[in-house]
Design a protein around this motif. Sequence first.
Motif, PDB file in Angstrom:
ATOM      1  N   LEU A 137      12.856 -22.438  18.705  1.00 29.92           N
ATOM      2  CA  LEU A 137      12.739 -21.104  18.716  1.00 29.92           C
ATOM      3  C   LEU A 137      14.131 -20.640  17.715  1.00 29.92           C
ATOM      4  O   LEU A 137      15.023 -21.192  17.589  1.00 29.92           O
ATOM      5  CB  LEU A 137      13.058 -20.659  20.222  1.00 29.92           C
ATOM      6  N   ALA A 138      13.696 -19.547  17.072  1.00 29.16           N
ATOM      7  CA  ALA A 138      14.671 -18.871  16.078  1.00 29.16           C
ATOM      8  C   ALA A 138      14.426 -17.511  16.005  1.00 29.16           C
ATOM      9  O   ALA A 138      13.925 -16.938  15.094  1.00 29.16           O
ATOM     10  CB  ALA A 138      14.423 -19.637  14.469  1.00 29.16           C
ATOM     11  N   PRO A 139      15.237 -17.065  17.215  1.00 30.99           N
ATOM     12  CA  PRO A 139      15.185 -15.365  17.228  1.00 30.99           C
ATOM     13  C   PRO A 139      15.921 -14.696  16.208  1.00 30.99           C
ATOM     14  O   PRO A 139      16.969 -15.259  15.774  1.00 30.99           O
ATOM     15  CB  PRO A 139      15.623 -15.162  18.560  1.00 30.99           C
TER      16      PRO A 139
ATOM     17  N   GLY B 168      14.742  -5.847  25.410  1.00 32.40           N
ATOM     18  CA  GLY B 168      15.081  -6.172  26.859  1.00 32.40           C
ATOM     19  C   GLY B 168      15.633  -7.445  27.220  1.00 32.40           C
ATOM     20  O   GLY B 168      16.748  -7.754  26.819  1.00 32.40           O
ATOM     21  N   ASP B 169      14.785  -8.450  27.501  1.00 32.02           N
ATOM     22  CA  ASP B 169      15.505  -9.602  28.081  1.00 32.02           C
ATOM     23  C   ASP B 169      15.529 -10.919  26.916  1.00 32.02           C
ATOM     24  O   ASP B 169      16.340 -11.717  27.198  1.00 32.02           O
ATOM     25  CB  ASP B 169      14.275 -10.260  29.182  1.00 32.02           C
ATOM     26  N   GLY B 170      15.001 -10.653  25.682  1.00 30.75           N
ATOM     27  CA  GLY B 170      15.376 -11.495  24.666  1.00 30.75           C
ATOM     28  C   GLY B 170      14.445 -12.939  24.909  1.00 30.75           C
ATOM     29  O   GLY B 170      14.773 -14.002  24.112  1.00 30.75           O
ATOM     30  N   VAL B 171      13.548 -12.753  25.589  1.00 33.55           N
ATOM     31  CA  VAL B 171      12.800 -14.080  25.713  1.00 33.55           C
ATOM     32  C   VAL B 171      11.580 -13.946  24.839  1.00 33.55           C
ATOM     33  O   VAL B 171      10.859 -13.047  24.798  1.00 33.55           O
ATOM     34  CB  VAL B 171      12.082 -14.362  27.362  1.00 33.55           C
ATOM     35  N   ILE B 172      11.420 -15.245  24.103  1.00 34.00           N
ATOM     36  CA  ILE B 172      10.218 -15.302  23.224  1.00 34.00           C
ATOM     37  C   ILE B 172       8.874 -15.533  23.758  1.00 34.00           C
ATOM     38  O   ILE B 172       8.855 -16.672  24.539  1.00 34.00           O
ATOM     39  CB  ILE B 172      10.699 -16.023  21.896  1.00 34.00           C
TER      40      ILE B 172
ATOM     41  N   GLY C 163      12.898 -11.815  11.439  1.00 29.60           N
ATOM     42  CA  GLY C 163      11.783 -11.462  11.227  1.00 29.60           C
ATOM     43  C   GLY C 163      10.803 -11.625  12.113  1.00 29.60           C
ATOM     44  O   GLY C 163      11.065 -11.565  13.539  1.00 29.60           O
ATOM     45  N   ASP C 164       9.886 -11.490  11.966  1.00 31.42           N
ATOM     46  CA  ASP C 164       8.540 -11.815  13.032  1.00 31.42           C
ATOM     47  C   ASP C 164       8.469 -13.295  13.222  1.00 31.42           C
ATOM     48  O   ASP C 164       7.974 -13.605  14.341  1.00 31.42           O
ATOM     49  CB  ASP C 164       7.282 -11.171  12.404  1.00 31.42           C
ATOM     50  N   HIS C 165       8.810 -14.213  12.263  1.00 34.33           N
ATOM     51  CA  HIS C 165       8.823 -15.594  12.564  1.00 34.33           C
ATOM     52  C   HIS C 165       9.474 -16.112  13.358  1.00 34.33           C
ATOM     53  O   HIS C 165      10.832 -16.441  12.829  1.00 34.33           O
ATOM     54  CB  HIS C 165       8.431 -16.161  11.128  1.00 34.33           C
ATOM     55  N   ASP C 166       9.444 -16.402  14.773  1.00 26.57           N
ATOM     56  CA  ASP C 166      10.365 -16.884  15.432  1.00 26.57           C
ATOM     57  C   ASP C 166      10.118 -18.131  15.918  1.00 26.57           C
ATOM     58  O   ASP C 166      10.958 -18.707  16.864  1.00 26.57           O
ATOM     59  CB  ASP C 166      10.603 -15.777  16.792  1.00 26.57           C
ATOM     60  N   ILE C 167       9.524 -18.869  15.315  1.00 26.01           N
ATOM     61  CA  ILE C 167       9.259 -20.430  15.886  1.00 26.01           C
ATOM     62  C   ILE C 167       9.516 -21.205  14.405  1.00 26.01           C
ATOM     63  O   ILE C 167       8.664 -21.038  13.452  1.00 26.01           O
ATOM     64  CB  ILE C 167       7.976 -20.581  16.330  1.00 26.01           C
ATOM     65  N   ASP C 168      10.451 -22.221  14.847  1.00 30.79           N
ATOM     66  CA  ASP C 168      10.641 -23.395  13.579  1.00 30.79           C
ATOM     67  C   ASP C 168       9.870 -24.440  14.227  1.00 30.79           C
ATOM     68  O   ASP C 168       9.972 -24.861  15.260  1.00 30.79           O
ATOM     69  CB  ASP C 168      11.971 -23.688  13.258  1.00 30.79           C
TER      70      ASP C 168
END
Length: 115
Positions: A86-88, A42-46, A91-96
């Motif tokens: 944020l690193a979308p 959908g919106d792509g917001v993490i 995988g599941d790891h979306d925060i640096d």
Amino acid sequence: MSDTLPPCPDCSSEYTYEVGGLLTCPECAHEWTLEAETEAVGDGVIRDAVGNALADGDTVTVIKSLKVKGSPTGIKAGTKVRNIRLAPGIGDHDIDCKVDGIGAMQLKSSVVKKV
């Protein structure tokens, strides 16, 4: 319905099939709807574990203790992590981020809460 079905969101298997209104994965037995698939993209917001939208530079708190390979202590629940990035799409790891005492690493947004 299109000829190609999306891969399984749990195990990424490409052998999904449709049963009634559900999509099913034969490898891990995960079932989901196509509507849920489009809402997730959908919106792509993490979002964090409680549903708050995250942005670059936010400060978050780890909500559960995490084991870290090579560290005897790991990351304890309640640890603050400042200045996340944020690193979308990784995988599941979306925060640096950099965790004090541990160093640079990637975290899942599902284990943090915005401060």
